[in-house]
Design a protein around this motif. Structure first.
Motif, PDB file in Angstrom:
ATOM      1  N   UNK A  43      29.689   9.524  -8.628  1.00  0.00           N
ATOM      2  CA  UNK A  43      30.814   9.930  -7.642  1.00  0.00           C
ATOM      3  C   UNK A  43      30.779   9.472  -6.622  1.00  0.00           C
ATOM      4  N   UNK A  44      31.800   8.284  -5.644  1.00  0.00           N
ATOM      5  CA  UNK A  44      32.213   8.666  -4.696  1.00  0.00           C
ATOM      6  C   UNK A  44      32.470   8.759  -3.656  1.00  0.00           C
ATOM      7  N   UNK A  45      32.043   9.934  -2.685  1.00  0.00           N
ATOM      8  CA  UNK A  45      32.462  11.014  -2.008  1.00  0.00           C
ATOM      9  C   UNK A  45      33.001  10.419  -0.342  1.00  0.00           C
ATOM     10  N   UNK A  46      33.509   9.317   0.022  1.00  0.00           N
ATOM     11  CA  UNK A  46      33.685   9.564   0.923  1.00  0.00           C
ATOM     12  C   UNK A  46      32.979   9.107   2.112  1.00  0.00           C
ATOM     13  N   UNK A  47      33.513   9.291   3.216  1.00  0.00           N
ATOM     14  CA  UNK A  47      32.707   8.499   4.026  1.00  0.00           C
ATOM     15  C   UNK A  47      32.511   9.739   4.953  1.00  0.00           C
ATOM     16  N   UNK A  48      31.826  10.326   6.039  1.00  0.00           N
ATOM     17  CA  UNK A  48      31.793  11.298   7.616  1.00  0.00           C
ATOM     18  C   UNK A  48      32.929  10.260   8.676  1.00  0.00           C
ATOM     19  N   UNK A  49      33.511  11.450   8.998  1.00  0.00           N
ATOM     20  CA  UNK A  49      34.473  11.040  10.873  1.00  0.00           C
ATOM     21  C   UNK A  49      33.482  10.968  11.646  1.00  0.00           C
ATOM     22  N   UNK A  50      32.070  11.680  12.126  1.00  0.00           N
ATOM     23  CA  UNK A  50      31.710  11.938  12.738  1.00  0.00           C
ATOM     24  C   UNK A  50      30.285  11.347  12.541  1.00  0.00           C
ATOM     25  N   UNK A  51      29.823  10.667  14.119  1.00  0.00           N
ATOM     26  CA  UNK A  51      28.842   9.972  14.079  1.00  0.00           C
ATOM     27  C   UNK A  51      27.634  10.882  15.415  1.00  0.00           C
ATOM     28  N   UNK A  52      26.453  10.664  15.242  1.00  0.00           N
ATOM     29  CA  UNK A  52      25.619  10.437  16.164  1.00  0.00           C
ATOM     30  C   UNK A  52      24.881   9.661  16.705  1.00  0.00           C
ATOM     31  N   UNK A  53      24.582   9.819  17.997  1.00  0.00           N
ATOM     32  CA  UNK A  53      24.339   8.096  18.939  1.00  0.00           C
ATOM     33  C   UNK A  53      23.371   8.947  20.443  1.00  0.00           C
ATOM     34  N   UNK A  54      21.490   7.837  20.079  1.00  0.00           N
ATOM     35  CA  UNK A  54      20.823   8.575  20.813  1.00  0.00           C
ATOM     36  C   UNK A  54      21.365   8.561  22.077  1.00  0.00           C
ATOM     37  N   UNK A  64      28.410  14.902  18.999  1.00  0.00           N
ATOM     38  CA  UNK A  64      26.987  15.917  18.986  1.00  0.00           C
ATOM     39  C   UNK A  64      26.495  16.174  18.018  1.00  0.00           C
ATOM     40  N   UNK A  65      25.344  15.787  17.699  1.00  0.00           N
ATOM     41  CA  UNK A  65      23.873  17.085  16.813  1.00  0.00           C
ATOM     42  C   UNK A  65      24.620  17.923  15.570  1.00  0.00           C
ATOM     43  N   UNK A  66      25.029  18.362  16.777  1.00  0.00           N
ATOM     44  CA  UNK A  66      25.755  19.738  16.141  1.00  0.00           C
ATOM     45  C   UNK A  66      27.006  19.208  15.005  1.00  0.00           C
ATOM     46  N   UNK A  67      27.442  18.070  15.392  1.00  0.00           N
ATOM     47  CA  UNK A  67      29.121  18.417  15.181  1.00  0.00           C
ATOM     48  C   UNK A  67      28.963  17.331  13.611  1.00  0.00           C
ATOM     49  N   UNK A  68      28.075  16.415  13.662  1.00  0.00           N
ATOM     50  CA  UNK A  68      27.831  15.575  12.594  1.00  0.00           C
ATOM     51  C   UNK A  68      27.168  16.744  11.833  1.00  0.00           C
ATOM     52  N   UNK A  69      26.511  17.885  12.369  1.00  0.00           N
ATOM     53  CA  UNK A  69      25.688  18.087  10.931  1.00  0.00           C
ATOM     54  C   UNK A  69      26.676  19.445  10.373  1.00  0.00           C
ATOM     55  N   UNK A  70      27.115  19.612  11.334  1.00  0.00           N
ATOM     56  CA  UNK A  70      28.147  20.385  10.711  1.00  0.00           C
ATOM     57  C   UNK A  70      28.915  20.344   9.697  1.00  0.00           C
TER      58      UNK A  70
END
Length: 219
Positions: A43-54, A64-70
């Protein structure tokens, strides 16, 4: 064998020079994930809207990393509770998201799921917005080949291979290596190369789906 899900990760507002759109990473990850789903019945579940950068990699708008994790945690929780899918292959198309790999075992334990983090697109594509990514973009129809000369003007597009990003090149040896490679070899668009890279990425995700399915069957 129960159902397996495939979730894509990628940035949506990241500069990729003149020839590629800001959501290149999300589009490439979605393409690979959807094709792997088609071939395997996952099943293709889509793509997240957030991303993190170093840190010191200023290429656009990221979270932020916390936002992407959540967001990832909530997406997987929904998949687990509402769709009954407890095995997911995560297809990453954005380099900064690679740090999430270290968090996957904790997420598996928290949610009671089996997760595979697939980073093959990043491993294969080479320099940011370079020949590999340009070629994959051309293969799926998102690269504007008429803008290659402008794309190669690094004074206008310093994000290409991080050539004009001095702090990033000093901080990360891999960024310096990417910049030197493009400075030495230049850029080109090769659709055949793009198709080959995408096929390698899709095949690797297909193998992950099969592996995660076998793990469930053996338990």
């Amino acid at each position: 064998m129960g159902e397996v899900g495939i979730l894509a990760l990628g940035s949506h507002r990241e500069r990729h020079g003149a020839a590629l759109p800001p959501d290149t990473d999300a589009r490439l990850a979605s393409h690979v994930a959807e094709e792997a789903a088609r071939r395997t019945g996952a099943r293709f579940l889509g793509v997240l809207s957030s991303s993190y950068e170093l840190p010191e990699i200023d290429t656009g708008e990221h979270q932020t990393l916390d936002q992407v994790k959540e967001e990832l945690r909530r997406a997987l929780l929904y998949v687990r509770q509402e769709l009954g899918i407890d095995r997911v292959v995560i297809v990453n198309g954005h380099g900064g998201n690679g740090v999430l790999r270290e968090w996957i075992p904790l997420l598996e334990e928290e949610l009671g799921m089996r997760l595979h983090f697939n980073n093959t697109i990043i491993d294969l594509e080479g320099p940011h917005a370079g020949t590999g990514e340009l070629s994959m973009g051309a293969a799926i129809g998102i690269a504007d080949e008429s803008k290659l000369a402008e794309h190669s003007d690094f004074s206008k597009h310093p994000e290409v291979a991080f050539i004009g990003m001095k702090i990033a090149r000093e901080k990360y040896s891999w960024a310096e290596e990417q910049a030197r490679e493009v400075e030495r070899m230049g850029l080109r668009i090769d659709r055949y190369l793009g198709e080959k890279l995408l096929e390698c990425a899709i095949t690797d995700v297909v193998n992950d789906v099969r592996e995660i399915s076998r793990e469930e069957d053996e338990t």
